[in-house]
Design an enzyme around this catalytic site. Sequence first.
Site, short mmCIF file in Angstrom:
data_model
loop_
_atom_site.label_atom_id
_atom_site.label_comp_id
_atom_site.label_asym_id
_atom_site.label_seq_id
_atom_site.Cartn_x
_atom_site.Cartn_y
_atom_site.Cartn_z
N GLU A 34 0.86 -1.19 0.00
CA GLU A 34 0.00 0.00 0.00
C GLU A 34 0.89 1.24 0.00
OE1 GLU A 34 -3.30 0.96 -0.15
OE2 GLU A 34 -2.41 2.95 0.05
N THR A 43 -10.38 5.99 -1.80
CA THR A 43 -11.78 5.87 -2.20
C THR A 43 -12.62 5.06 -1.21
OG1 THR A 43 -11.00 6.03 -4.45
CG2 THR A 43 -13.25 5.26 -4.16
N HIS A 52 -25.50 -0.80 -0.87
CA HIS A 52 -26.49 -0.66 -1.93
C HIS A 52 -27.29 -1.94 -2.14
CE1 HIS A 52 -25.21 3.32 -3.01
NE2 HIS A 52 -23.95 2.93 -3.05
N GLU A 344 -15.48 0.98 -8.83
CA GLU A 344 -16.05 2.20 -8.24
C GLU A 344 -17.30 1.78 -7.49
OE1 GLU A 344 -18.60 4.44 -10.29
OE2 GLU A 344 -18.80 3.22 -12.07
N SER A 345 -18.19 2.69 -7.23
CA SER A 345 -19.46 2.31 -6.62
C SER A 345 -20.15 1.29 -7.53
CB SER A 345 -20.35 3.56 -6.46
OG SER A 345 -21.54 3.23 -5.83
N CYS A 409 -15.90 14.50 23.01
CA CYS A 409 -17.12 14.52 22.20
C CYS A 409 -17.67 13.12 21.99
CB CYS A 409 -16.85 15.15 20.84
SG CYS A 409 -16.22 16.82 20.89
N CYS A 449 -8.76 16.78 22.17
CA CYS A 449 -8.03 15.52 22.36
C CYS A 449 -6.81 15.34 21.48
CB CYS A 449 -8.97 14.33 22.17
SG CYS A 449 -9.63 14.17 20.52
#
Lengths: 537, 459
Positions: A34, A43, A52, A344-345, A409, A449
């Site tokens: 990587e 992405t 989906h 991709e998607s 938070c 933090c």
Amino acid sequence: MKKTYDVIIIGAGVVGSAMARELSRYKLDIAVLEKNLDVCFETSSRNTGVCHGGFAYDPGSLKARLCVEGNRMMGQLSEELGFSFKRCGKVLVGNTDEEYEQLLRVMAQGEVNGATGLRMIDEEELHRLVPAVKGKFALLSENSGILDPFMFTIALAENAAHNGAEYFFDSEVTDIRREEDGTWTIVTVHGLFRSRWVVNAAGLGCGKVSDMLGLTGYRIIGSKDDYIILDRRLGRLVPMPIYTVPSNTYMGIHVTITTDGNVLLGPTAEETDDLSYYGVEQKNLDYLYEEAVKIWPHVERSDYIRTYSGILPKWVDENGQIQDFKIEIVDNVAPNAVNLVGIESPGLTASVAIARYAISMMLEREKFEEDLSFDPIRKPIPRFEQLCPAEQAALIEENPDYGEIVCRCEKVTRAEILQAIHNPLGCATMASVKYRTRSMMRRCQGGYCQMRISQMLEEETGQSETELVYMRKDGHPFFGKVREEEGWDPGAGAAAGNASGAESASAAGCSSGAESASAAGCSSGAGSSVTGKEVAK
Amino acid sequence: MIERRYVDALIVGGGPAGLAAATGLWYSGIRDILIVEREKHLGGILRQCIHDGFGLTQLGVTLSGPEYAQHYVDDVERMEIPYITNATVLSVTPSRVVTVVSRDGLVEYEAKAVILTMGCRERTRGALAIPGERPTGVFTAGVAQAYINLYNRMPAREVIILGSGDIGMIMARRLTLEGAHVQGVFEVMPYAAGLPRNVEQCLNDYNIPLYLSRTATKIHGSGRVTGVTISEVDAHGKPIPGTEKEYACDTVILSVGLIPENELSLDAGVELDPHTRGAFVDEHYMTGVEGVFAAGNVLHVHDLVDYVSLEAERLAMSAAAYIKDGSLPACPLAVECGENVGHVIPQRVSGTSGFQLSLRVRGPLRSCTIKVTQDGREVFSHKMRKAIPAEMIRLEIPAAGLSASGDLMVEAMGQVEDGGASGAAGSADCGAVGSGDSGAAGSGDSGAAGSADYAPEGR
């Protein structure tokens, strides 16, 4: 070069991580290369995190088939790997007759694709399900959902590492050669690797890696999406993702919700050739606001937490027409190379289905021996905030670090930060802690933090302050120490007295003296944890 | 099982407001107190405010932030007021059960009075949605201050500062003293957001330019910041196309407002005022939830820490009365913001006793008169040569003249300044408030005056 791996996977996004995890079911030596410093920095994390249903893709396409498959397996994956996933459903909201017709076509297409749980709902039911939405009717997809894209990818990768896969970060691939003995030599910026198989899961880099494999001719363009993140306060007003009626190529602006309850507005979907520029444009922010309020009128600028941008790699033909996923092994050009192009998607939803599909192609060519010791389970870091008081108390009793809140938070404790730092993949960046714990993610954006987390990261990893990075290799937060003096290291807790001592040293030499008055007597009370009166007993 | 304890007064936060509330309660005879502080030490944000200028009003001397805090910490120690540090309040219920977590475990405290003194947080880049990339090197001023003053980490070399809140200007000086180069401070409004004295002592004295009516329209850099694009803005705060100018830098410091930290208050059912983003309170500093009080920057962002302490001391007197009597006089009358008034504290009063009114004006006014009316009848007025949003105005409204019925209206009449730097940059004398500034409370940024109004949210 030390050893020859059985499989080297290029890219540690969600697909590369899914490949690594699914391949670790077999007795294989696996390495993942990587270029970034952790998984999921491109992405795979820069999207909406929607799982989906599979109705939006052309029947017969891999996108349709693998999305439907991926959707079906998500529940089990979530249980095995311990990431958040909710099958909350999703609505595509319309107003006009044409939109109604279009939704019917989408529904019919979805049924052909094998998507289930699709039905048209009227205004009354729509407002019962999603009271805050504007619209007259909708297509409801009951099996759509949301997942945590960071933790999904991280969990796949950590589980792969747990089952023996090796990860090499900061290892951008610059060349790939096929040797005479049939193995692949993979050249990275930090040395050579050798492997019998290679997998191109390079995401935005898929075109380049494909070229290196000799599989040339793929044209990849980016589709850049800008998003706005809104405060969790609004989460209850978005029980499921809200989409507009899609055209054939664009799903439109949607209002979605993350598994942590933040609301997302986006995406903008602009074509781009620059696959590494993540800047957000003002005009897009304006556009997102204007479009989002049309379907969901609760957007307030005071709820903005952050903006972000993601880029989808789209494989297009010579006419610019967007193509299906390409998943191939081309034996005569690049044998033993799995080439994944244009993922991709819906690649996030489909990732594990893509991996299994690709592995089935590998198995047609070579029989891998199953590893009976494969452990599909990855235990998540217990999230203190999500536990009931009794569970919280029990955790603290077991490990007092759970009693120390670091991020106010999200109520992330020291114990969680430490577990994130010591994760199976190693931890080199502040963002790695952020994505694993949600620290620094909410309204104050680390205002409280981040100092503590950078300090813990230095202490736990042994990095110096100038080596530390936020996320990218050259993203150093510090240029050095303010003072190098012996004996002054604020270390545990940065006591006030020390700090003012340093300041008076600095002010001595300057003309104004404006800041010099501080040294004396200001640290004492600081030492004790409980005072005079016995409190805590 | 979660242990349940009982206490008269539980104070959430051991910063300047919490400390003053504690000593105030003690002076009023309350002894069963607990201060809960999440840091290792008491003092709150003052611990990192090592510049001087604190205490002139309250103590008659000028101190650094840690010294000012220590003055109160010494009192707390001397009075043997109980406190716990390294302990975080997880929740506050409307029935005043406060859950506290620490390394020792979880404890629930049932309190007769809960005193909210959590201070404020800084507005971030994300909240402003400044376009461009998201490189490392964009820090809020308070974060940069903590890194330098508490953590011995140098986060900047070549610096652009966005926003002229007090802490931004204080950091301009601090960074300069530590060898960084501050190219300038860019303010979206036509006047400085912070106090005049900070413009003088933190910018002018160090030749750091202040550019007004400008905003950042893009941040550059993929790893570390490489630059920022600045545009001029029109009268509505919108960037004017064609005026973009790029500045090379490695650091962007934001001082664009403070926001009261009220997540716990919301838990407790406390209703917030959209003007202050703090609680609606009555003249006793009691919120809309019975027995829950608030003061300091969690209530409304102050300009000076001295006023935080004074407000908390007033709170303590009424909270002590509440603890002893179980109730306080009703406050049915509303106090409304009229012309030119950004916010008021309190928002409800009894009409039967005097009270302290705090307010900020929306924009600079010359020859200003603050007028309080009840049912159209003037009950109080106060003249000032000048009023600016950077300065909080505090006025004692006497009981005489008030009536037990009829809502109140607060207005600021005067000559509106049409922008220009003169307003804030020049004079150190700004009328009624007095001049001991720079010790800006908390992370010190009165830019917050405008936290809601000034930031270019309307873009």
